[in-house]
Design an enzyme around this catalytic site. Structure first.
Site, short mmCIF file in Angstrom:
data_model
loop_
_atom_site.label_atom_id
_atom_site.label_comp_id
_atom_site.label_asym_id
_atom_site.label_seq_id
_atom_site.Cartn_x
_atom_site.Cartn_y
_atom_site.Cartn_z
N SER A 260 56.57 -69.27 -30.24
CA SER A 260 57.98 -69.34 -29.39
C SER A 260 57.23 -71.09 -28.54
O SER A 260 56.41 -71.31 -28.95
CB SER A 260 58.09 -69.16 -27.87
OG SER A 260 56.86 -68.83 -27.45
N LYS A 261 57.62 -71.26 -27.63
CA LYS A 261 57.66 -73.48 -27.18
C LYS A 261 56.76 -73.27 -26.82
O LYS A 261 56.15 -73.66 -26.26
CB LYS A 261 58.91 -73.38 -26.54
CG LYS A 261 60.56 -73.14 -26.85
CD LYS A 261 61.70 -74.14 -26.02
CE LYS A 261 62.74 -74.54 -26.76
NZ LYS A 261 64.13 -74.75 -26.10
N ARG A 262 56.25 -71.89 -25.45
CA ARG A 262 55.01 -71.84 -25.46
C ARG A 262 54.08 -72.25 -25.61
O ARG A 262 52.81 -72.93 -25.51
CB ARG A 262 54.58 -71.21 -24.42
CG ARG A 262 54.55 -68.83 -24.79
CD ARG A 262 54.75 -68.30 -23.88
NE ARG A 262 54.04 -66.55 -24.91
CZ ARG A 262 55.02 -66.14 -25.44
NH1 ARG A 262 56.94 -66.39 -25.20
NH2 ARG A 262 54.45 -65.33 -25.78
N HIS A 263 54.10 -71.97 -27.20
CA HIS A 263 52.91 -72.09 -28.11
C HIS A 263 53.16 -73.39 -28.76
O HIS A 263 52.15 -74.06 -29.47
CB HIS A 263 53.01 -71.47 -29.56
CG HIS A 263 52.83 -69.66 -29.12
ND1 HIS A 263 54.07 -69.01 -29.16
CD2 HIS A 263 52.04 -69.18 -28.55
CE1 HIS A 263 53.61 -67.67 -28.78
NE2 HIS A 263 51.59 -67.89 -28.41
N GLY A 264 54.05 -74.59 -28.33
CA GLY A 264 54.42 -75.84 -28.56
C GLY A 264 55.70 -75.95 -29.17
O GLY A 264 56.33 -75.53 -28.94
#
Length: 499
Positions: A260-264
């Protein structure tokens, strides 16, 4: 029990002919990493088997689909270099096919009209959940006689169309990755095919399209596995040969959760903007959940990926997105690129950074790119870390200044060294610049190391660089002298001191 077509000729007609595969994104978001990997696997499979790769845009979600997202998907595909042979087809332009397919299923008794309103369905689901029962549709309208259903529809009563899932037995399919997968039919809901407004659902449109486009292999993420038994039933009900299903593992973040976005960045174009080259991204993505024969995984060009790729190498286990590994692939591919290939890519980065190289001689630019590319992690480095090689407008890394230019004596020696280079009548090759520096150090009775390290910072703004004397030869006498003489000012700026 539902399953693959019973006749060998039906299986052969799809699975053994030149394959036809498709990538079918929904334009409710940009092309993300998982979708890009699915597209790549389909593209590699088609190219390996000399088949056809089809692009289909599943845009029936009118409220969430946008032309901007469609263009974003096409842009991402083009950047990745995944050229398609047919399409893009748009589902919103194929509505008649879906309604005709639903009509076939009603006529054969495999589907029925459902007159339940949204409110009624919500009440029944809430009651089922409150009683601890399954919230799946209970087939309320399944018993409505066909003649009565037809009369009510003719009178204008609103109705959806549902598929009549067999009430007993099970449905299976032999997945090319996962092996035999089987579902009990009583666990599968009578899925809606057409909504009451006539809009098709995913299950109807995808099966109708795949049949119409003669798709032989459906290669998609394993998050679709629960959809497959419903689609297998639809193939059987329509009397159509079954494609080969291949459900590929999910891509997880380092914390083993869905990427997801939290992983980049997850948008493909975000990686382009970060200086990743498409060749590296393709190489990296291909090895997320697939291994070539023999298990060796490393730098692979497109020709090798196409030659080696097949479904047998796809893992059943989820893949982990390792950003450090992507960066390694990127640096290796950049290193392998010729300067001629890199120059137009680097020029894009220069333009974004407002850099116009001080020397526009093409041969000089190519030689300089060749000099620095072994240290490049991404294309942006050519406009950031390597900025000093192409323009005199650059700032030094404060940490490098603190480490190598803090000593006042070293700075004074660099200024004097610059004067020696200016006065020298020798040439300015690597060997000649090296000899002068070592002779100067010997004369001053000091080690050459501090001069070399300090000069590297003065010339490039960085503490790490290619051979100092290769850098000097590339910059030329005039620029080398000017930067060495400015060592005091550079140090003062970097350390926020008065000159």
């Amino acid at each position: 029990m539902a399953g693959f077509p019973s006749t060998q000729s039906e299986v052969t007609s799809l699975a053994e002919a030149a394959p036809r595969v498709r990538f079918a994104p929904s334009p409710t978001g940009y092309l993300h990493v998982g979708g890009a990997r699915t597209a790549l696997f389909n593209w590699l499979f088609a190219r390996h088997h000399h088949g056809t790769f089809i692009l289909r845009i599943e845009d029936t979600d009118i409220e969430r689909s946008t032309s901007e997202m469609v263009e974003g998907i096409l842009q991402g595909m083009r950047w990745l270099g995944l050229d398609w042979d047919e399409g893009p087809y748009f589902q919103t332009q194929r509505m008649d096919l879906y309604r005709q397919t639903a009509a076939r299923l009603i006529a054969s008794g495999h589907a029925y009209y459902c007159f339940c309103t949204k409110e009624e369905l919500e009440r029944k689901r809430a009651a089922a959940l409150a009683d601890g029962r399954s919230a799946k549709y209970e087939g309320i309208c399944r018993g409505v006689p066909r003649e009565e259903a037809a009369r009510r529809r003719a009178a204008g009563e609103s109705a959806a169309v549902r598929f009549a899932v067999p009430e007993t037995g099970s449905t299976y399919f032999d997945d090319a990755v996962l092996g035999r997968v089987e579902f009990a039919n009583n666990e599968v809901e009578d899925v809606v095919l057409l909504r009451s407004d006539g809009a098709p659902t995913y299950h109807l449109s995808v099966v109708a399209d795949d049949i119409d486009m003669r798709i032989s292999h459906i290669i998609r993420g394993s998050d679709h596995i629960s959809n497959t038994p419903k689609q297998v039933m639809l193939y059987e009900a329509l009397g159509e040969p079954m494609p080969v299903f291949a459900h590929v593992p999910l891509i997880l973040g380092p914390d083993k959760t869905r990427l997801s976005k939290r992983h980049g960045a997850t948008s493909v174009m975000a990686y382009r903007d970060q200086g990743i080259v498409p060749e590296a991204f393709r190489n990296f993505l291909a090895l997320l959940g697939w291994a070539p024969p023999g298990g060796t995984a490393g730098i692979l060009g497109d020709a090798e990926l196409i030659r080696l790729f097949d479904l047998d190498g796809i893992s059943k286990s989820n893949a982990i997105f390792d950003r450090a590994k992507l960066d390694w692939f990127n640096s290796e591919h950049i290193r392998a690129f010729s300067a001629e290939k890199l120059l137009p890519l680097v020029e894009v980065e220069w333009k974004k950074a407002g850099i116009e190289p001080d020397l526009m001689d093409r041969d000089w630019l190519l030689r300089t790119i060749d000099l620095v590319k072994p240290r490049a992690r991404n294309l942006r480095d050519f406009a950031t870390l390597f900025r000093a090689y192409f323009t005199d407008s650059f700032e030094a890394d404060p940490a490098a200044v603190e480490k190598f230019l803090k000593d006042e004596n070293v700075r004074q020696m660099l200024v004097e060294l610059g004067g020696r280079y200016a006065a020298s009548e020798d040439g300015f090759s690597e060997q000649e610049t090296e000899k002068l520096l070592y002779d100067f150090a010997a004369e001053k009775e000091m080690k050459a190391g501090p001069l070399i390290n300090g000069a590297r910072v003065a010339l490039t703004g960085q503490g790490v660089a290619p051979s100092l004397f290769a850098v000097m030869a590339m910059l030329g006498r005039e620029r080398t002298v000017s930067r060495l003489k400015a060592a005091q000012e550079m140090a003062a700026r970097a350390m926020n001191q008065e000159v």
